[in-house]
Design a protein around this motif. Structure first.
Motif, PDB file in Angstrom:
ATOM      1  N   UNK A 151       8.432   3.819   4.053  1.00 47.41           N
ATOM      2  CA  UNK A 151       8.849   5.210   4.037  1.00 47.41           C
ATOM      3  C   UNK A 151       9.598   5.633   2.793  1.00 47.41           C
ATOM      4  N   UNK A 152       9.636   4.779   1.756  1.00 50.72           N
ATOM      5  CA  UNK A 152      10.325   5.121   0.517  1.00 50.72           C
ATOM      6  C   UNK A 152       9.421   5.942  -0.403  1.00 50.72           C
ATOM      7  N   UNK A 153      10.002   6.939  -1.039  1.00 55.18           N
ATOM      8  CA  UNK A 153       9.264   7.733  -2.013  1.00 55.18           C
ATOM      9  C   UNK A 153       9.240   6.988  -3.341  1.00 55.18           C
ATOM     10  N   UNK A 154       8.044   6.753  -3.875  1.00 55.52           N
ATOM     11  CA  UNK A 154       7.897   5.878  -5.027  1.00 55.52           C
ATOM     12  C   UNK A 154       6.939   6.471  -6.053  1.00 55.52           C
ATOM     13  N   UNK A 155       7.044   5.944  -7.274  1.00 54.29           N
ATOM     14  CA  UNK A 155       6.100   6.221  -8.348  1.00 54.29           C
ATOM     15  C   UNK A 155       5.394   4.913  -8.671  1.00 54.29           C
ATOM     16  N   UNK A 156       4.088   4.973  -8.877  1.00 56.16           N
ATOM     17  CA  UNK A 156       3.297   3.767  -9.108  1.00 56.16           C
ATOM     18  C   UNK A 156       3.204   3.483 -10.608  1.00 56.16           C
ATOM     19  N   UNK A 157       3.631   2.277 -11.000  1.00 54.92           N
ATOM     20  CA  UNK A 157       3.435   1.796 -12.372  1.00 54.92           C
ATOM     21  C   UNK A 157       2.045   1.177 -12.434  1.00 54.92           C
ATOM     22  N   UNK A 158       1.162   1.646 -13.339  1.00 57.06           N
ATOM     23  CA  UNK A 158      -0.259   1.315 -13.227  1.00 57.06           C
ATOM     24  C   UNK A 158      -0.746   0.082 -13.967  1.00 57.06           C
ATOM     25  N   UNK A 159       0.135  -0.694 -14.581  1.00 56.79           N
ATOM     26  CA  UNK A 159      -0.292  -1.872 -15.337  1.00 56.79           C
ATOM     27  C   UNK A 159      -0.098  -3.115 -14.468  1.00 56.79           C
ATOM     28  N   UNK A 186       0.838  -1.206   0.000  1.00 59.68           N
ATOM     29  CA  UNK A 186       0.000   0.000   0.000  1.00 59.68           C
ATOM     30  C   UNK A 186       0.871   1.253   0.000  1.00 59.68           C
ATOM     31  N   UNK A 187       0.449   2.222  -0.790  1.00 62.83           N
ATOM     32  CA  UNK A 187       1.164   3.495  -0.918  1.00 62.83           C
ATOM     33  C   UNK A 187       0.263   4.622  -0.427  1.00 62.83           C
ATOM     34  N   UNK A 188       0.809   5.489   0.420  1.00 57.40           N
ATOM     35  CA  UNK A 188       0.114   6.727   0.769  1.00 57.40           C
ATOM     36  C   UNK A 188       0.347   7.723  -0.368  1.00 57.40           C
ATOM     37  N   UNK A 189      -0.714   8.082  -1.050  1.00 57.82           N
ATOM     38  CA  UNK A 189      -0.598   8.907  -2.254  1.00 57.82           C
ATOM     39  C   UNK A 189      -0.360  10.363  -1.879  1.00 57.82           C
ATOM     40  N   UNK A 190       0.635  10.961  -2.493  1.00 56.25           N
ATOM     41  CA  UNK A 190       0.936  12.380  -2.300  1.00 56.25           C
ATOM     42  C   UNK A 190       0.491  13.235  -3.483  1.00 56.25           C
ATOM     43  N   UNK A 191       0.454  12.627  -4.664  1.00 58.63           N
ATOM     44  CA  UNK A 191       0.040  13.384  -5.860  1.00 58.63           C
ATOM     45  C   UNK A 191      -0.436  12.408  -6.922  1.00 58.63           C
ATOM     46  N   UNK A 209       3.960   8.636  -4.253  1.00 60.92           N
ATOM     47  CA  UNK A 209       3.703   8.722  -2.822  1.00 60.92           C
ATOM     48  C   UNK A 209       4.775   8.039  -2.007  1.00 60.92           C
ATOM     49  N   UNK A 210       4.378   7.526  -0.847  1.00 59.57           N
ATOM     50  CA  UNK A 210       5.316   6.932   0.105  1.00 59.57           C
ATOM     51  C   UNK A 210       4.828   5.526   0.434  1.00 59.57           C
ATOM     52  N   UNK A 211       5.735   4.536   0.313  1.00 59.82           N
ATOM     53  CA  UNK A 211       5.326   3.159   0.581  1.00 59.82           C
ATOM     54  C   UNK A 211       5.367   2.847   2.077  1.00 59.82           C
ATOM     55  N   UNK A 212       5.085   1.595   2.419  1.00 56.24           N
ATOM     56  CA  UNK A 212       4.973   1.191   3.815  1.00 56.24           C
ATOM     57  C   UNK A 212       6.282   1.304   4.580  1.00 56.24           C
ATOM     58  N   UNK A 264       4.248  -5.333  -5.392  1.00 55.07           N
ATOM     59  CA  UNK A 264       5.492  -4.627  -5.029  1.00 55.07           C
ATOM     60  C   UNK A 264       6.361  -4.290  -6.234  1.00 55.07           C
ATOM     61  N   UNK A 265       6.303  -5.119  -7.290  1.00 51.05           N
ATOM     62  CA  UNK A 265       7.117  -4.831  -8.469  1.00 51.05           C
ATOM     63  C   UNK A 265       6.604  -3.627  -9.259  1.00 51.05           C
ATOM     64  N   UNK A 266       5.440  -3.105  -8.879  1.00 43.67           N
ATOM     65  CA  UNK A 266       4.887  -1.933  -9.552  1.00 43.67           C
ATOM     66  C   UNK A 266       5.348  -0.622  -8.929  1.00 43.67           C
ATOM     67  N   UNK A 267       6.236  -0.698  -7.961  1.00 44.62           N
ATOM     68  CA  UNK A 267       6.764   0.512  -7.342  1.00 44.62           C
ATOM     69  C   UNK A 267       8.146   0.816  -7.897  1.00 44.62           C
ATOM     70  N   UNK A 268       8.306   2.037  -8.396  1.00 45.51           N
ATOM     71  CA  UNK A 268       9.569   2.506  -8.952  1.00 45.51           C
ATOM     72  C   UNK A 268      10.081   3.624  -8.050  1.00 45.51           C
ATOM     73  N   UNK A 269      11.345   3.572  -7.615  1.00 47.95           N
ATOM     74  CA  UNK A 269      11.856   4.635  -6.750  1.00 47.95           C
ATOM     75  C   UNK A 269      11.746   6.013  -7.406  1.00 47.95           C
ATOM     76  N   UNK A 270      11.256   6.982  -6.638  1.00 45.15           N
ATOM     77  CA  UNK A 270      11.175   8.351  -7.139  1.00 45.15           C
ATOM     78  C   UNK A 270      12.516   9.051  -6.923  1.00 45.15           C
ATOM     79  N   UNK A 271      13.122   9.577  -7.986  1.00 51.44           N
ATOM     80  CA  UNK A 271      14.377  10.307  -7.801  1.00 51.44           C
ATOM     81  C   UNK A 271      14.179  11.547  -6.925  1.00 51.44           C
ATOM     82  N   UNK A 272      15.190  11.908  -6.171  1.00 57.25           N
ATOM     83  CA  UNK A 272      15.103  13.089  -5.312  1.00 57.25           C
ATOM     84  C   UNK A 272      14.851  14.351  -6.116  1.00 57.25           C
TER      85      UNK A 272
END
Length: 316
Positions: free
Chosen positions: A75-83, A34-39, A70-73, A112-120
């Motif tokens: 605390x990592x900042x991630x981008x969600x791959x939607x497929x 689960x990801x807490x969505x930020x945008x 958003x932020x995963x469980x 979990x494989x649908x989470x891509x690290x968000x660059x700073x």
């Protein structure tokens, strides 16, 4: 949990089927995170869902949205791959908001494989504009269009999310870019992005090796006439009409390739994020709305006046 969701299908007035309210959370499939969505950001796909295209009545109410950061469980900042894999779909896959709940909610669950690290170097809002439209454009240019072999690119109908992304990306890749728009003010904005803006159907000073086509019937003849021998015409949509006329004589005489294209892969999304940071490029954002103003964001998307992405900032 706050969410924007479809309660029905309305082909003529899609926004009447939209609700923004609290929904009870459902248990995700086993192993999902689960990801807490930020945008998030909106796509034409969301309006089509409200019209009932690709969204079955027995899956309503359905949380809308394909794009999120958003932020995963952990605390990592991630981008969600939607497929996601979907054995019930003939394609073998589906987008979030087709079978599984989408991203326009305070929380979204994915494999979990649908989470891509968000660059700073990317904000949550910028990152949330990328997983659908920008990934589609990146895949069209690189994987399908083989743009590394090209010198010049034509983008039809710039202004919308995919076409505008294709302009920015192709310019950043060092290509000569031509882009069409019926709107004079949009042509000015296209030129400011580094492309040569022309009216639809205008003669180009050269033939191009890659055409990015999302308009369809109104522009397809122009796309073929502007193509150099061996060019790739990459099609991801048909917003202007899907029954285009193809001159088969030109197709075989010029050895043209007509290529369908949909979305992209998770590794391509990671490559896109890295590319934007490396080139110091950011997505073109038409407007940004707070979560409480999502209905206004949908109105803006439906107006057809947008230039770039309509973004949702969950923190405002």
């Amino acid at each position: 949990m706050r969410a924007a969701y479809a309660i029905a299908a309305d082909p003529t007035d899609p926004r009447s089927a939209l609700r923004v309210a609290d929904l009870p959370e459902t248990s995700p499939p086993e192993g999902w995170v689960t990801v807490d969505v930020r945008a998030g950001s909106l796509n034409q796909h969301d309006l089509w869902s409200l019209r009932g295209v690709g969204l079955r009545a027995d899956r309503l109410p359905m949380i809308l949205g394909c794009d999120a950061a958003g932020v995963d469980q952990d605390g990592n900042e991630v981008v969600v791959y939607p497929v996601v894999a979907d054995e019930t779909d003939p394609r073998g896959l589906s987008l979030l908001s087709e079978r599984f709940p989408g991203t326009l909610a305070e929380r979204v669950s994915v494999p979990p494989e649908n989470l891509v690290p968000k660059p700073e170097g990317l904000s949550f809002v910028d990152a949330a504009c990328l997983p659908t439209a920008w990934l589609t454009a990146f895949h069209m240019l690189t994987t399908r269009g083989r743009v590394e072999q090209a010198s010049a690119v034509l983008v039809q109908g710039a202004g919308g999310g995919v076409a505008t992304a294709a302009v920015v990306l192709a310019v950043a890749m060092g290509k000569r870019v031509y882009a069409t728009s019926r709107d004079a003010s949009k042509r000015e904005r296209i030129a400011a992005l580094g492309a040569t803006a022309v009216e639809p159907g205008a003669r180009l000073p050269e033939r191009v090796e890659v055409v990015i086509e999302s308009v369809g019937a109104p522009t397809f003849e122009h796309s073929m006439k502007c193509s150099a021998p061996g060019a790739r015409i990459v099609v991801c949509g048909a917003t202007g009409g899907h029954l285009a006329t193809v001159d088969l004589r030109r197709l075989f005489a010029m050895r043209l390739e007509l290529l369908g294209s949909t979305m992209g892969t998770g590794p391509e999304l990671a490559a896109l994020l890295d590319f934007l940071v490396e080139k110091d490029v950011r997505p073109v954002i038409d407007s940004t709305y707070g979560f409480s103003a999502i209905a206004d964001a949908f109105a803006r998307l439906e107006s057809g006046e947008i230039f770039g992405k309509v973004a949702i900032d969950f923190l405002h």
